[in-house]
Structures are given as C-alpha cells and as structure tokens.
Design a protein around this motif. Structure first.
Motif, PDB file in Angstrom:
ATOM      1  N   VAL A 119       0.870  -1.180   0.000  1.00  0.00           N
ATOM      2  CA  VAL A 119       0.000   0.000   0.000  1.00  0.00           C
ATOM      3  C   VAL A 119       0.907   1.229   0.000  1.00  0.00           C
ATOM      4  O   VAL A 119       1.734   1.383   0.896  1.00  0.00           O
TER       5      VAL A 119
ATOM      6  N   PRO B 299      -3.903  13.953  -2.714  1.00  0.00           N
ATOM      7  CA  PRO B 299      -3.332  14.168  -4.051  1.00  0.00           C
ATOM      8  C   PRO B 299      -2.718  15.558  -4.161  1.00  0.00           C
ATOM      9  O   PRO B 299      -3.088  16.487  -3.416  1.00  0.00           O
TER      10      PRO B 299
ATOM     11  N   VAL C 284      -3.238  17.850  -6.189  1.00  0.00           N
ATOM     12  CA  VAL C 284      -4.200  18.918  -6.466  1.00  0.00           C
ATOM     13  C   VAL C 284      -4.723  19.531  -5.154  1.00  0.00           C
ATOM     14  O   VAL C 284      -5.004  20.736  -5.088  1.00  0.00           O
TER      15      VAL C 284
ATOM     16  N   GLY D 200     -13.873  12.008   3.615  1.00  0.00           N
ATOM     17  CA  GLY D 200     -12.972  10.951   3.182  1.00  0.00           C
ATOM     18  C   GLY D 200     -11.592  11.102   3.797  1.00  0.00           C
ATOM     19  O   GLY D 200     -11.382  11.864   4.739  1.00  0.00           O
ATOM     20  N   ASP D 201     -10.669  10.363   3.229  1.00  0.00           N
ATOM     21  CA  ASP D 201      -9.337  10.270   3.826  1.00  0.00           C
ATOM     22  C   ASP D 201      -8.627  11.616   3.920  1.00  0.00           C
ATOM     23  O   ASP D 201      -7.809  11.824   4.818  1.00  0.00           O
TER      24      ASP D 201
ATOM     25  N   LYS E   3      -8.971   6.664   8.844  1.00  0.00           N
ATOM     26  CA  LYS E   3      -9.148   6.879   7.405  1.00  0.00           C
ATOM     27  C   LYS E   3      -9.631   5.571   6.801  1.00  0.00           C
ATOM     28  O   LYS E   3      -8.846   4.735   6.374  1.00  0.00           O
ATOM     29  N   ALA E   4     -10.950   5.409   6.850  1.00  0.00           N
ATOM     30  CA  ALA E   4     -11.571   4.184   6.334  1.00  0.00           C
ATOM     31  C   ALA E   4     -12.865   4.561   5.639  1.00  0.00           C
ATOM     32  O   ALA E   4     -13.495   5.572   5.970  1.00  0.00           O
ATOM     33  N   GLY E   5     -13.264   3.718   4.684  1.00  0.00           N
ATOM     34  CA  GLY E   5     -14.448   3.995   3.885  1.00  0.00           C
ATOM     35  C   GLY E   5     -15.698   4.159   4.729  1.00  0.00           C
ATOM     36  O   GLY E   5     -16.550   5.003   4.443  1.00  0.00           O
ATOM     37  N   VAL E   6     -15.787   3.374   5.795  1.00  0.00           N
ATOM     38  CA  VAL E   6     -16.983   3.420   6.620  1.00  0.00           C
ATOM     39  C   VAL E   6     -17.116   4.786   7.316  1.00  0.00           C
ATOM     40  O   VAL E   6     -18.229   5.288   7.517  1.00  0.00           O
TER      41      VAL E   6
HETATM   42  C1  LIG Z   1      -5.608  -1.991   1.166  1.00  0.00           C
HETATM   43  C2  LIG Z   1      -6.711  -1.155   1.754  1.00  0.00           C
HETATM   44  C3  LIG Z   1      -7.735  -1.788   2.449  1.00  0.00           C
HETATM   45  C4  LIG Z   1      -8.780  -1.040   2.997  1.00  0.00           C
HETATM   46  N1  LIG Z   1      -9.782  -1.693   3.676  1.00  0.00           N
HETATM   47  C5  LIG Z   1     -10.811  -0.984   4.166  1.00  0.00           C
HETATM   48  C6  LIG Z   1     -11.886  -1.646   4.842  1.00  0.00           C
HETATM   49  O1  LIG Z   1     -11.911  -2.862   4.983  1.00  0.00           O
HETATM   50  N2  LIG Z   1     -12.901  -0.887   5.340  1.00  0.00           N
HETATM   51  C7  LIG Z   1     -12.915   0.464   5.194  1.00  0.00           C
HETATM   52  O2  LIG Z   1     -13.880   1.101   5.662  1.00  0.00           O
HETATM   53  N3  LIG Z   1     -11.912   1.123   4.565  1.00  0.00           N
HETATM   54  C8  LIG Z   1     -10.866   0.436   4.047  1.00  0.00           C
HETATM   55  N4  LIG Z   1      -9.832   1.076   3.413  1.00  0.00           N
HETATM   56  C9  LIG Z   1      -9.838   2.534   3.363  1.00  0.00           C
HETATM   57  C10 LIG Z   1     -10.741   3.062   2.265  1.00  0.00           C
HETATM   58  O3  LIG Z   1     -10.385   2.480   1.014  1.00  0.00           O
HETATM   59  C11 LIG Z   1     -10.573   4.586   2.207  1.00  0.00           C
HETATM   60  O4  LIG Z   1     -10.776   5.128   3.500  1.00  0.00           O
HETATM   61  C12 LIG Z   1     -11.587   5.199   1.271  1.00  0.00           C
HETATM   62  O5  LIG Z   1     -11.430   4.681  -0.034  1.00  0.00           O
HETATM   63  C13 LIG Z   1     -11.417   6.732   1.247  1.00  0.00           C
HETATM   64  O6  LIG Z   1     -12.327   7.271   0.320  1.00  0.00           O
HETATM   65  P1  LIG Z   1     -11.985   8.643  -0.369  1.00  0.00           P
HETATM   66  O7  LIG Z   1     -13.148   8.904  -1.273  1.00  0.00           O
HETATM   67  O8  LIG Z   1     -11.622   9.657   0.654  1.00  0.00           O
HETATM   68  O9  LIG Z   1     -10.647   8.407  -1.209  1.00  0.00           O
HETATM   69  P2  LIG Z   1     -10.360   7.401  -2.407  1.00  0.00           P
HETATM   70  O10 LIG Z   1     -11.250   6.198  -2.351  1.00  0.00           O
HETATM   71  O11 LIG Z   1      -8.871   7.202  -2.393  1.00  0.00           O
HETATM   72  O12 LIG Z   1     -10.798   8.217  -3.691  1.00  0.00           O
HETATM   73  C14 LIG Z   1     -10.068   9.317  -4.156  1.00  0.00           C
HETATM   74  C15 LIG Z   1     -10.208   9.308  -5.664  1.00  0.00           C
HETATM   75  O13 LIG Z   1      -9.676  10.528  -6.191  1.00  0.00           O
HETATM   76  C16 LIG Z   1      -9.001  10.220  -7.377  1.00  0.00           C
HETATM   77  N5  LIG Z   1      -8.071  11.326  -7.678  1.00  0.00           N
HETATM   78  C17 LIG Z   1      -6.870  11.600  -7.106  1.00  0.00           C
HETATM   79  N6  LIG Z   1      -6.327  12.690  -7.664  1.00  0.00           N
HETATM   80  C18 LIG Z   1      -7.191  13.128  -8.606  1.00  0.00           C
HETATM   81  C19 LIG Z   1      -7.187  14.212  -9.542  1.00  0.00           C
HETATM   82  N7  LIG Z   1      -6.184  15.086  -9.602  1.00  0.00           N
HETATM   83  N8  LIG Z   1      -8.246  14.351 -10.366  1.00  0.00           N
HETATM   84  C20 LIG Z   1      -9.282  13.473 -10.317  1.00  0.00           C
HETATM   85  N9  LIG Z   1      -9.332  12.432  -9.465  1.00  0.00           N
HETATM   86  C21 LIG Z   1      -8.306  12.256  -8.624  1.00  0.00           C
HETATM   87  C22 LIG Z   1      -8.323   8.892  -7.098  1.00  0.00           C
HETATM   88  O14 LIG Z   1      -7.990   8.218  -8.287  1.00  0.00           O
HETATM   89  C23 LIG Z   1      -9.434   8.175  -6.319  1.00  0.00           C
HETATM   90  O15 LIG Z   1     -10.310   7.467  -7.159  1.00  0.00           O
HETATM   91  C24 LIG Z   1      -8.784   0.361   2.854  1.00  0.00           C
HETATM   92  C25 LIG Z   1      -7.751   0.996   2.156  1.00  0.00           C
HETATM   93  C26 LIG Z   1      -6.719   0.247   1.615  1.00  0.00           C
HETATM   94  C27 LIG Z   1      -5.629   0.955   0.854  1.00  0.00           C
END
Ligand SMILES: Cc1cc2nc3c(=O)[nH]c(=O)nc-3n(C[C@H](O)[C@H](O)[C@H](O)COP(=O)(O)OP(=O)(O)OC[C@H]3O[C@@H](n4cnc5c(N)ncnc54)[C@H](O)[C@@H]3O)c2cc1C
Length: 173
Positions: free
Chosen positions: A40, A46, A48, A78-79, A87-90
C-alpha cells in the motif's frame, strides 16, 4: 500466522523495492526476496489538494462534526479530511451523510442537520468462515469507545448484509 507459516514483522517498514532483483529492503537494511509484492503506497492527499492550499500538515482541516473546511461553503469528506477518526471507507460514508444532511437543511431552509457521529464498523476475516467485528464510536462520549465482537460463523451474515445493503442503495444491485 504460525498455523499458516506467515511471518509478521512489526515496527519495520519497507524502505525501497529492487524490482530487478525482486527484493524488498526494510528500513533496517534487511532484504526480503519476493515472488509477488503487494504493498500500500504512502498515504497522502493528491497533489491537487496540496496545490489548492486547503491542506495543513498534509490533511484538510475540517470541523470534525460538520466537515466544513475553512472555506465558506466547502466541505471535505474521506481520507483527506482531518476529522480525527480513522481513514476508512466506513467513516467517509458517515461523514458524507452529515454533509448531505447539512446541505439539505441549507437548501430547504428547514430542519436541523445531523452531525457526523464518528461511528464505524470494521469486520475482520479470521479464515475458516469466521468473522470478527469491531464497532468504534469516536464522538458520542467524552472519549472514544470500542466494542469487539469475537469471531464467529454467525457474523458472516452480518458482514454480507453490510456489503449487499450498500450495493443495493448505491448501485441498485
Ligand atoms: C488496502 C486497503 C484496504 C482497505 N480496507 C478498508 C476496509 O476494509 N474498510 C474500510 O472502511 N476502509 C478500508 N480502506 C480505506 C478506504 O479504502 C478509504 O478510507 C476510502 O477509499 C477513502 O475514500 P476517499 O473517497 O476519501 O478516497 P479514495 O477512495 O482514495 O478516492 C479518491 C479518488 O480521487 C481520485 N483522484 C486523485 N487525484 C485526482 C485528480 N487530480 N483528479 C481526479 N481524481 C483524482 C483517485 O484516483 C481516487 O479514485 C482500505 C484501504 C486500503 C488501501
């Protein structure tokens, strides 16, 4: 881990990868041979977001209960958002629900917005069909609390419902 012959190395991180030699080099210099490396990348917002000037110390400053940033009418979920919860999806889902509630109140000029409660559930796969569950609550009490539900076969249905109910709500599947 012992049962499955899996080595666990706490307190060390992978400092670099030598792909040509298929070797991971740990921060103490120890080299580990691999066939397939699954890793990971370092967690960060990012570029931006950095360029926008919204990040302080690497993350976007928000009011943890409303997700409002220091910029009027701008929220972060989000994260990237520095809520103090993991920092988790939930947690992103819970935070998004609070933002949606706030937007609806503002747009309709009625009701009271529901604040982000900092509640999250995490399932842990133990193998053999057994699932454990942790429920954590960051904001409703004076300090965070957590409840651990021992791994069992019965919790599998709970986990499956967690996934299928979201697939149905989000994607109509
Ligand atoms: C291996 C792993 C396992 C995990 N397991 C769990 C779990 O079991 N349960 C749980 O709740 N959470 C889990 N998580 C955490 C979860 O995936 C994150 O907390 C969640 O995805 C955060 O959502 P987000 O929308 O903030 O960010 P992200 O899901 O990272 O989405 C951000 C998006 O922005 C896009 N982006 C970046 N820069 C740009 C740009 N300049 N222009 C346009 N788009 C851009 C990226 O491509 C991405 O698609 C896990 C994470 C990892 C890495």
């Amino acid at each position: 881990f012992v049962e499955r012959n899996i080595g666990f190395i706490p307190g060390r991180r992978v400092a670099s990868i030598d792909n040509a030699r298929k070797v991971a080099i740990l921060d103490d210099g120890v080299e580990m041979q691999f066939d397939l490396f699954l890793g990971v990348p370092r967690h960060r917002v990012p570029d931006v977001v950095i360029a926008s000037g919204m990040a302080e110390n690497g993350w976007i400053t928000v009011n943890p209960r409303t997700l409002e940033t220091n910029y009027a009418g701008v929220y972060a979920v989000g994260d990237g958002a520095n809520t103090g919860t993991p920092k988790a999806g939930v947690f992103a889902e819970g935070a998004a629900r609070a933002v949606a509630s706030d937007l609806i109140v503002k747009l309709t000029n009625s009701g009271t917005a529901k604040q982000y409660d900092g509640f999250g559930t995490c399932y842990i796969e133990f193998g053999g069909g057994r699932i454990g569950k942790v429920e954590v609550d960051f904001f409703s009490g004076p300090k965070p609390t957590g409840t651990y539900h021992e791994a069992s076969l019965a919790l599998r249905a709970d986990k499956e419902h967690f996934g299928s109910s979201r697939r149905a709500r989000w994607f109509g599947m």
